[in-house]
Enzyme design. Structure first.
Site, mmCIF file in Angstrom:
data_model
loop_
_atom_site.group_PDB
_atom_site.id
_atom_site.type_symbol
_atom_site.label_atom_id
_atom_site.label_comp_id
_atom_site.label_asym_id
_atom_site.label_seq_id
_atom_site.Cartn_x
_atom_site.Cartn_y
_atom_site.Cartn_z
ATOM 1 N N LYS A 95 0.865 -1.184 0.000
ATOM 2 C CA LYS A 95 0.000 0.000 0.000
ATOM 3 C C LYS A 95 0.904 1.237 0.000
ATOM 4 O O LYS A 95 1.167 1.829 1.035
ATOM 5 C CB LYS A 95 -0.925 -0.015 1.214
ATOM 6 C CG LYS A 95 -2.059 -1.027 1.076
ATOM 7 C CD LYS A 95 -2.984 -1.026 2.271
ATOM 8 C CE LYS A 95 -3.968 0.096 2.255
ATOM 9 N NZ LYS A 95 -5.083 -0.095 1.298
HETATM 10 N N1 PPE Z 1 -7.320 -3.243 -3.084
HETATM 11 C C1 PPE Z 1 -6.889 -1.977 -2.863
HETATM 12 C C2 PPE Z 1 -6.249 -1.253 -3.988
HETATM 13 C C3 PPE Z 1 -7.062 -1.395 -1.607
HETATM 14 O O1 PPE Z 1 -6.630 -0.155 -1.407
HETATM 15 C C4 PPE Z 1 -7.695 -2.126 -0.574
HETATM 16 C C5 PPE Z 1 -7.890 -1.510 0.773
HETATM 17 C C6 PPE Z 1 -8.127 -3.444 -0.848
HETATM 18 C C7 PPE Z 1 -7.903 -3.964 -2.104
HETATM 19 C C8 PPE Z 1 -8.734 -4.311 0.210
HETATM 20 O O2 PPE Z 1 -7.757 -4.702 1.150
HETATM 21 P P1 PPE Z 1 -8.160 -5.067 2.661
HETATM 22 O O3 PPE Z 1 -8.663 -3.823 3.301
HETATM 23 O O4 PPE Z 1 -6.907 -5.562 3.285
HETATM 24 O O5 PPE Z 1 -9.186 -6.119 2.581
HETATM 25 N N2 PPE Z 1 -8.188 -0.128 0.753
HETATM 26 C C9 PPE Z 1 -8.063 0.659 1.946
HETATM 27 C C10 PPE Z 1 -8.074 2.149 1.656
HETATM 28 C C11 PPE Z 1 -9.338 2.713 1.109
HETATM 29 C C12 PPE Z 1 -9.305 4.220 1.028
HETATM 30 O O6 PPE Z 1 -10.139 4.777 0.311
HETATM 31 O O7 PPE Z 1 -8.484 4.866 1.685
HETATM 32 C C13 PPE Z 1 -9.090 0.259 2.989
HETATM 33 O O8 PPE Z 1 -10.081 -0.370 2.665
HETATM 34 O O9 PPE Z 1 -8.863 0.584 4.158
#
Ligand code: PPE
Length: 306
Positions: free
Chosen positions: A159
Site C-alpha cells: 500500500k
Molecule cells: N485493493 C486496494 C487497492 C485497496 O486499497 C484495498 C484496501 C483493498 C484492495 C482491500 O484490502 P483489505 O482492506 O486488506 O481487505 N483499501 C483501503 C483504503 C481505502 C481508502 O479509500 O483509503 C481500505 O479499505 O482501508
C-alpha cells in the site's frame, strides 16, 4: 469539509493533538509519494472494542515498508500496541485506523534513502466507504479507462501512497460519470480490483476472485472471505477473470476494510444478475457482521481486544 476528528494522533510514538500532527512542506513523501499505509477497522463488541486481524495488517505494513526500503524504528509488536493505545486514548469503541510510514524531511531529490522514516497512527469514525447503498442497495460501477499498473512498474502487494494516484484517477473518473465506483483491468484486459477494494464474482455455486499475481493488493478481507466462503461450503477459486465474466456473473461484490462487503448491482449500464443484492453476497455480509462483532466463536481469533 467535516472530518470526524478525534483528539490524539500517535506521531513517532508520542501522542499529539489532532491539529498538531503536522509535517514540513519539504517532506519527501509529499513530493515523491514515498509513504506506505494501512487501513484497519476496530469494531464494537460485547467484550469491548476489537481490531479485526490487526497482526495481518501490521505484517502487510512492514512488507510494504520493506518493498520501499524503509526501516520502521519499532517492532511490529510495538506498532500493534501503539495502534491499540491510540484507540484507547481516543476512547473509541468503533473506528477506522490509518497507520502511515513515510520518508520525512531531510533531503530533496528522488533518492529517499537519506530521509528519516517517520510514522503516525490516526483513528476516526468512518462509516462504510460506499455508504448505506454499498451495504444494502448495491453500487453501480464502471470498468475504468485507467488500467491497473503491473507489478514490474510499481509494487501491487504494497500500500504505497504514490501508487494510489492510479486509484484516484479511476475513482474521479467513475464519480464524474455518475457511477459509485470503478473496476480496474490490467493492460491485457484481465480483471484486477477496485481502486480501494478487491472484487469477487459469483457464478452459480462458485465464488471467484482474481489470484494474487493478477496485480492486486493481497486484501485481508479477500483472504478472510475466501476462508469463510470455503467453510460455508461454497466452491471458491482464485482465477483470472475477464470483463465479460463480470457482466455475466450472477453476483459481483467488493471486499475491503473501508468498504466491508458491498454488492455491485450494475456495471457499465448492465444489470448484474437480477440487479439486486443477492443471496451469496447477503450471506457473506451477514456472516462477516457476526464475525467482526464477536458473535461467531470460530473466528474470534481474528479479533484483537483493545
Ligand atoms: N485493493 C486496494 C487497492 C485497496 O486499497 C484495498 C484496501 C483493498 C484492495 C482491500 O484490502 P483489505 O482492506 O486488506 O481487505 N483499501 C483501503 C483504503 C481505502 C481508502 O479509500 O483509503 C481500505 O479499505 O482501508
Amino acid at each position: 469539509m467535516a472530518f470526524a476528528e478525534t483528539k490524539w494522533i500517535c506521531f513517532n510514538g508520542k501522542f499529539v493533538r489532532w491539529k498538531e500532527a503536522k509535517v514540513h512542506v519539504l517532506t519527501h513523501a509529499l513530493h515523491y509519494g514515498s509513504a506506505v499505509f494501512e487501513g484497519i477497522r476496530c469494531y464494537k463488541t460485547v467484550k469491548g472494542p476489537a481490531v479485526f486481524r490487526l497482526n495481518s495488517h501490521i505484517d502487510r505494513l512492514y512488507n510494504s515498508a520493506k518493498l520501499l526500503r524503509m526501516e520502521i524504528s519499532i517492532s511490529p509488536k510495538r506498532f500493534a500496541e501503539e495502534v491499540k493505545e491510540t484507540i484507547r486514548r481516543n476512547k473509541m469503541d468503533a473506528c477506522y485506523i490509518r497507520p502511515l510510514v513515510y520518508r520525512g524531511y531531510g533531503q530533496m531529490g528522488l533518492n529517499p534513502l537519506n530521509c528519516p522514516v517517520e510514522y503516525s497512527i490516526a483513528v476516526w469514525f468512518w462509516d462504510a466507504y460506499l455508504g448505506k447503498k454499498g451495504l444494502e442497495g448495491g453500487v453501480k460501477a464502471m470498468v475504468s479507462s485507467y488500467a491497473k499498473y503491473p507489478d514490474n512498474c510499481l509494487p501491487t502487494a504494497a500500500k504505497v501512497a504514490g501508487c494510489y494516484v492510479n486509484s484516484s484517477f479511476a475513482k474521479m473518473e467513475a464519480l464524474g460519470k455518475g457511477f459509485d465506483e470503478a473496476i480496474l483491468l490490467d493492460l491485457n484486459g484481465n480483471v484486477c480490483e477496485g481502486p480501494g477494494e478487491n472484487i469477487f464474482i459469483v457464478e452459480g455455486e462458485n465464488i471467484k476472485t482474481p489470484p494474487l499475481h493478477a496485480a492486486i493488493l493481497p486484501g485481508i478481507r479477500r483472504r478472510s472471505v475466501l476462508e469463510v466462503a470455503r467453510n460455508l461450503g461454497f466452491n471458491v477459486e482464485e482465477t483470472m477473470l475477464t470483463r465479460s465474466q463480470l457482466y455475466l456473473a450472477d453476483e459481483v461484490f467488493f471486499t475491503g476494510t473501508a468498504v466491508e462487503i458491498a454488492a455491485v448491482t450494475e456495471i457499465d449500464g448492465r444489470r448484474i444478475g437480477d440487479g439486486r443484492v443477492s443471496k451469496v453476497t447477503k450471506r457473506l455480509q451477514k456472516k462477516f457482521f457476526e464475525i467482526v462483532h464477536a458473535k461467531d466463536k470460530k473466528y474470534e481469533v481474528w479479533l484483537d481486544l483493545v
